[in-house]
Design a protein around this motif. Structure first.
Motif, PDB file in Angstrom:
ATOM      1  N   GLU A 120       1.117  -1.423  -0.237  1.00 35.74           N
ATOM      2  CA  GLU A 120      -0.060  -0.042  -0.322  1.00 35.74           C
ATOM      3  C   GLU A 120       1.013   1.473  -0.092  1.00 35.74           C
ATOM      4  O   GLU A 120       0.803   1.982  -0.759  1.00 35.74           O
ATOM      5  N   LEU A 121       1.717   1.440  -0.056  1.00 37.75           N
ATOM      6  CA  LEU A 121       2.934   1.972   0.796  1.00 37.75           C
ATOM      7  C   LEU A 121       3.908   2.557  -0.460  1.00 37.75           C
ATOM      8  O   LEU A 121       3.816   3.541  -0.553  1.00 37.75           O
ATOM      9  N   SER A 122       3.865   1.405  -1.478  1.00 42.25           N
ATOM     10  CA  SER A 122       4.582   1.516  -1.813  1.00 42.25           C
ATOM     11  C   SER A 122       3.850   1.721  -3.908  1.00 42.25           C
ATOM     12  O   SER A 122       4.306   1.821  -4.598  1.00 42.25           O
ATOM     13  N   ILE A 123       2.771   2.344  -3.479  1.00 41.51           N
ATOM     14  CA  ILE A 123       1.724   2.379  -4.630  1.00 41.51           C
ATOM     15  C   ILE A 123       2.138   4.260  -4.669  1.00 41.51           C
ATOM     16  O   ILE A 123       1.911   4.860  -4.471  1.00 41.51           O
ATOM     17  N   LYS A 124       2.435   4.248  -6.702  1.00 40.90           N
ATOM     18  CA  LYS A 124       3.050   5.382  -7.201  1.00 40.90           C
ATOM     19  C   LYS A 124       1.350   6.761  -6.196  1.00 40.90           C
ATOM     20  O   LYS A 124       0.691   6.291  -7.295  1.00 40.90           O
ATOM     21  N   GLN A 125       2.138   7.851  -6.162  1.00 41.52           N
ATOM     22  CA  GLN A 125       0.950   8.718  -6.639  1.00 41.52           C
ATOM     23  C   GLN A 125       1.394   9.800  -7.126  1.00 41.52           C
ATOM     24  O   GLN A 125       2.766  10.116  -6.419  1.00 41.52           O
ATOM     25  N   ASP A 126       0.551  10.604  -7.793  1.00 42.55           N
ATOM     26  CA  ASP A 126       0.904  12.116  -8.376  1.00 42.55           C
ATOM     27  C   ASP A 126      -0.279  13.123  -7.000  1.00 42.55           C
ATOM     28  O   ASP A 126       0.672  14.256  -7.930  1.00 42.55           O
ATOM     29  N   LEU A 127      -0.636  12.392  -6.792  1.00 43.47           N
ATOM     30  CA  LEU A 127      -1.485  14.354  -6.374  1.00 43.47           C
ATOM     31  C   LEU A 127      -0.769  14.898  -5.661  1.00 43.47           C
ATOM     32  O   LEU A 127      -0.940  15.606  -6.079  1.00 43.47           O
ATOM     33  N   ARG A 128      -0.192  14.098  -4.267  1.00 45.02           N
ATOM     34  CA  ARG A 128       0.552  14.544  -3.430  1.00 45.02           C
ATOM     35  C   ARG A 128       1.109  15.401  -4.031  1.00 45.02           C
ATOM     36  O   ARG A 128       2.143  16.972  -3.284  1.00 45.02           O
ATOM     37  N   PRO A 129       2.727  14.895  -4.514  1.00 51.32           N
ATOM     38  CA  PRO A 129       3.988  15.447  -5.102  1.00 51.32           C
ATOM     39  C   PRO A 129       2.933  16.615  -5.620  1.00 51.32           C
ATOM     40  O   PRO A 129       3.899  17.674  -5.800  1.00 51.32           O
ATOM     41  N   THR A 130       2.156  16.732  -6.848  1.00 52.82           N
ATOM     42  CA  THR A 130       1.681  18.211  -7.556  1.00 52.82           C
ATOM     43  C   THR A 130       1.315  19.376  -6.456  1.00 52.82           C
ATOM     44  O   THR A 130       1.442  19.929  -6.286  1.00 52.82           O
ATOM     45  N   ILE A 131       0.257  18.895  -5.489  1.00 47.80           N
ATOM     46  CA  ILE A 131      -0.160  19.949  -4.085  1.00 47.80           C
ATOM     47  C   ILE A 131       1.017  20.213  -4.024  1.00 47.80           C
ATOM     48  O   ILE A 131       1.449  21.757  -3.508  1.00 47.80           O
ATOM     49  N   ASP A 132       2.364  19.488  -3.002  1.00 43.28           N
ATOM     50  CA  ASP A 132       3.003  20.085  -2.900  1.00 43.28           C
ATOM     51  C   ASP A 132       3.803  21.259  -3.597  1.00 43.28           C
ATOM     52  O   ASP A 132       4.255  22.155  -3.093  1.00 43.28           O
ATOM     53  N   ALA A 133       4.071  20.568  -4.648  1.00 46.39           N
ATOM     54  CA  ALA A 133       4.872  21.614  -5.154  1.00 46.39           C
ATOM     55  C   ALA A 133       3.944  22.788  -5.877  1.00 46.39           C
ATOM     56  O   ALA A 133       4.796  23.738  -5.653  1.00 46.39           O
ATOM     57  N   LEU A 134       2.821  22.553  -6.185  1.00 50.59           N
ATOM     58  CA  LEU A 134       1.953  23.786  -5.835  1.00 50.59           C
ATOM     59  C   LEU A 134       1.502  25.139  -4.346  1.00 50.59           C
ATOM     60  O   LEU A 134       1.439  26.541  -4.629  1.00 50.59           O
ATOM     61  N   ILE A 135       2.123  24.585  -3.885  1.00 53.77           N
ATOM     62  CA  ILE A 135       2.485  24.768  -2.423  1.00 53.77           C
ATOM     63  C   ILE A 135       3.341  25.378  -2.286  1.00 53.77           C
ATOM     64  O   ILE A 135       3.858  27.372  -2.049  1.00 53.77           O
ATOM     65  N   TRP A 136       4.749  24.583  -2.640  1.00 46.40           N
ATOM     66  CA  TRP A 136       5.679  26.102  -2.708  1.00 46.40           C
ATOM     67  C   TRP A 136       5.865  26.875  -3.634  1.00 46.40           C
ATOM     68  O   TRP A 136       6.606  27.381  -3.415  1.00 46.40           O
ATOM     69  N   LEU A 137       5.510  26.962  -5.392  1.00 48.26           N
ATOM     70  CA  LEU A 137       5.651  27.515  -5.816  1.00 48.26           C
ATOM     71  C   LEU A 137       4.537  29.081  -5.500  1.00 48.26           C
ATOM     72  O   LEU A 137       5.340  30.005  -5.364  1.00 48.26           O
ATOM     73  N   GLY A 138       3.568  28.913  -4.957  1.00 44.16           N
ATOM     74  CA  GLY A 138       2.197  29.771  -4.634  1.00 44.16           C
ATOM     75  C   GLY A 138       3.270  30.026  -3.195  1.00 44.16           C
ATOM     76  O   GLY A 138       2.957  31.597  -3.097  1.00 44.16           O
ATOM     77  N   LEU A 139       3.918  29.779  -2.197  1.00 43.35           N
ATOM     78  CA  LEU A 139       4.880  30.130  -1.110  1.00 43.35           C
ATOM     79  C   LEU A 139       5.675  31.315  -1.655  1.00 43.35           C
ATOM     80  O   LEU A 139       5.911  32.205  -1.363  1.00 43.35           O
ATOM     81  N   LEU A 140       6.434  30.760  -2.647  1.00 43.22           N
ATOM     82  CA  LEU A 140       7.722  31.290  -3.670  1.00 43.22           C
ATOM     83  C   LEU A 140       7.331  32.678  -4.206  1.00 43.22           C
ATOM     84  O   LEU A 140       7.764  33.899  -3.562  1.00 43.22           O
ATOM     85  N   VAL A 141       6.626  32.526  -5.013  1.00 43.34           N
ATOM     86  CA  VAL A 141       5.811  33.974  -5.567  1.00 43.34           C
ATOM     87  C   VAL A 141       4.821  35.260  -4.575  1.00 43.34           C
ATOM     88  O   VAL A 141       5.496  36.057  -4.635  1.00 43.34           O
ATOM     89  N   ILE A 142       4.658  34.492  -3.874  1.00 46.92           N
ATOM     90  CA  ILE A 142       3.845  35.292  -2.617  1.00 46.92           C
ATOM     91  C   ILE A 142       5.297  35.617  -1.631  1.00 46.92           C
ATOM     92  O   ILE A 142       4.942  37.024  -1.738  1.00 46.92           O
ATOM     93  N   SER A 143       5.483  34.825  -1.313  1.00 47.88           N
ATOM     94  CA  SER A 143       6.948  35.464  -0.757  1.00 47.88           C
ATOM     95  C   SER A 143       8.038  36.837  -1.200  1.00 47.88           C
ATOM     96  O   SER A 143       9.115  37.800  -0.676  1.00 47.88           O
ATOM     97  N   GLY A 144       7.643  36.205  -2.278  1.00 50.90           N
ATOM     98  CA  GLY A 144       9.111  37.154  -3.376  1.00 50.90           C
ATOM     99  C   GLY A 144       8.354  38.709  -3.914  1.00 50.90           C
ATOM    100  O   GLY A 144       8.887  39.202  -3.660  1.00 50.90           O
ATOM    101  N   SER A 145       6.990  38.420  -3.677  1.00 48.64           N
ATOM    102  CA  SER A 145       6.021  39.567  -3.957  1.00 48.64           C
ATOM    103  C   SER A 145       5.829  41.036  -2.890  1.00 48.64           C
ATOM    104  O   SER A 145       6.375  41.386  -2.761  1.00 48.64           O
ATOM    105  N   LEU A 146       6.019  39.984  -1.731  1.00 48.68           N
ATOM    106  CA  LEU A 146       5.804  40.926  -0.475  1.00 48.68           C
ATOM    107  C   LEU A 146       7.662  41.367  -0.115  1.00 48.68           C
ATOM    108  O   LEU A 146       7.532  42.862   0.182  1.00 48.68           O
ATOM    109  N   ALA A 147       8.544  40.267  -1.012  1.00 53.01           N
ATOM    110  CA  ALA A 147       9.636  41.189  -0.446  1.00 53.01           C
ATOM    111  C   ALA A 147      10.346  42.311  -1.006  1.00 53.01           C
ATOM    112  O   ALA A 147      10.769  43.666  -0.292  1.00 53.01           O
TER     113      ALA A 147
END
Length: 107
Positions: free
Chosen positions: A37-64
């Motif tokens: 069960e743990l070794s099943i390939k999942q694409d949703l979670r990494p995609t969500i993590d990447a979008l959160i990272w990109l969003g935080l990067l854009v927001i923090s860069g813009s505010l900076a």
């Protein structure tokens, strides 16, 4: 005094006797069904993590940039500075994933 690091010398014998060499590692008992069960390939979670990272990067860069001349921008620059090096890891992960997928060849 020169230190002897060989496994066949006196230091190696002392390491085996004290349990530092050839230790008995902890091996947890895990059900094979749970491992499957743990070794099943999942694409949703990494995609969500990447979008959160990109969003935080854009927001923090813009505010900076927006608060640049004042000290209020320092926390945003720090956040941006922590998130930016992860860009290299993100692009390497994408490259490895794309290159590891089988290629369709037609003759």
């Amino acid at each position: 005094m020169k230190q002897d690091y060989s496994l066949l010398g006196q230091s190696g014998k002392q390491a085996v006797a004290s349990g530092l060499a050839n230790p008995h590692w902890f091996r947890p008992r895990v059900d094979p069904k749970e491992i499957r069960e743990l070794s099943i390939k999942q694409d949703l979670r990494p995609t969500i993590d990447a979008l959160i990272w990109l969003g935080l990067l854009v927001i923090s860069g813009s505010l900076a940039v927006y608060t640049f001349p004042s000290w209020w921008g320092l926390p945003f620059w720090l956040i941006y500075g922590v998130l930016l090096p992860n860009r290299v890891l993100f692009s390497v992960a994408l490259t490895v994933r794309v290159e590891s997928e089988p290629r369709q060849t037609s003759y």
